[in-house]
Design an enzyme around this catalytic site. Structure first.
Site, PDB file in Angstrom:
ATOM      1  N   HIS A 196       0.826  -1.220   0.000  1.00  0.00           N
ATOM      2  CA  HIS A 196       0.000   0.000   0.000  1.00  0.00           C
ATOM      3  C   HIS A 196       0.856   1.264   0.000  1.00  0.00           C
ATOM      4  O   HIS A 196       0.319   2.370  -0.098  1.00  0.00           O
ATOM      5  CB  HIS A 196      -0.925   0.028   1.219  1.00  0.00           C
ATOM      6  CG  HIS A 196      -1.891  -1.115   1.259  1.00  0.00           C
ATOM      7  ND1 HIS A 196      -2.715  -1.422   0.199  1.00  0.00           N
ATOM      8  CD2 HIS A 196      -2.151  -2.051   2.217  1.00  0.00           C
ATOM      9  CE1 HIS A 196      -3.445  -2.484   0.505  1.00  0.00           C
ATOM     10  NE2 HIS A 196      -3.114  -2.890   1.718  1.00  0.00           N
TER      11      HIS A 196
HETATM   12 ZN   LIG Z   1      -3.709  -7.508   2.802  1.00  0.00          ZN
END
Ligand SMILES: [Zn+2]
Length: 305
Positions: free
Chosen positions: A163
């Protein structure tokens, strides 16, 4: 996070100093090659227990893997990075401003870790107890990529911070280790290396996807991203989806048969479209049934299929 390579197609450059992250090592051919350091584990005066992640899972996995392979008559060769990733090494991907904010701005870390209680902890403790373990893991991802080029494959027990992009951290991902691994190998080993990212974590890998989108065309052509994820959960990053070459969006509670059928088909198709020298496989265990975050229904048996 693990990596495999078609090493016959790549030339590995010489590394000069023993303290270099891509240090030289001898590997026995039949040993299972695992990158790990006990410093991967996060220990925060038991505060780590309030997060949905098991912050000591890396050490547990190392011990269980070791026992498992011993039973099979195989031996794990544990390799360790020489040091946590340094600010200088992070600059291969991150700006100085990003690194300074991560090292010294508590709100940046709190937002990325999604643990408001960290606001009560002095920054020097956040650096030593939280950021340093993640820096060890980030160095491990880079080392695993390099070992895979030399040895054919390697498994880093930590990392896979998918992320985090060069510009922005989030979802408990503080450093863009996947992009860093690619850029580090391009700079230090072979700037023609073609890398496929196979992201099988339950969540969309929006960090490396955003980084791919910001690459100039000559670099973008050397990266291929396959991402299979649950479309109903975090992060739902519509812009980052433009960086995916092969996107498979799953419904919540997808089961083994459907998952394996989709995976096999799309891996085969991806390999028809792109011939990688190195595959970076982000192996999230949150696809497993009962995981509180992944919301999928994959059994451990399917994970090994
Ligand atoms: Zn994940």
């Amino acid at each position: 996070m693990s990596a495999t390579s078609n090493s016959a197609q790549c030339k590995v450059g010489s590394i000069k100093t023993s303290n270099h992250i891509l240090h030289q090592f001898e590997l026995k051919e039949n040993n299972i090659c695992v990158v790990f350091n006990p410093c991967y584990d996060i220990s925060f005066y038991k505060l780590e227990n309030i997060h949905a992640f098991d912050c000591k899972k890396w050490g547990k996995i190392a011990r269980r893997l070791n026992d498992y392979f011993v039973q099979l008559g195989l031996k794990i060769e544990f390799l360790t990075p020489p040091h946590p990733i340094t600010d200088e090494e992070l600059r291969v991907v991150h700006s100085q401003s990003f690194i300074m904010k991560m090292n010294y701005c508590k709100m940046t870390v709190v937002r990325a870790a999604e643990v408001p209680l960290l606001l009560c902890i002095p920054m020097f403790l956040i650096r030593s107890k939280l950021l340093t373990p993640l820096k060890w893991q980030t160095a491990g991802t880079v080392l695993a990529g390099y070992v895979a080029l030399k040895h054919g494959y390697a498994i880093n027990l930590g990392g896979g911070f998918h992320h985090c992009s060069a510009e922005s951290a989030g979802g408990f991902c503080m450093f863009a280790d996947i992009t860093l691994c690619i850029r580090y190998l391009w700079e230090q080993v072979n700037n023609k290396l073609k890398v496929m990212i196979v992201d099988l974590d339950a969540h969309q890998g929006n960090g490396h996807e955003r980084d791919a989108l910001s690459m100039p065309e000559r670099e973008r052509n050397r990266v291929y991203i396959l991402d299979i994820f649950n479309g109903s959960i975090y992060p739902g990053d519509e812009w980052a989806k433009n960086g995916i070459d092969r996107m498979i969006i799953l419904k919540s509670f997808t089961k083994d048969d459907k998952y394996l059928q989709l995976l096999q088909f799309h891996i085969e198709e991806a390999l028809k479209e792109f011939t990688p020298d190195l595959i970076l496989y982000n192996a999230g265990t949150d696809i497993l049934e009962g995981d509180p975050l992944g919301a999928l229904s994959i059994t451990p048996e399917a994970r090994f299929a």
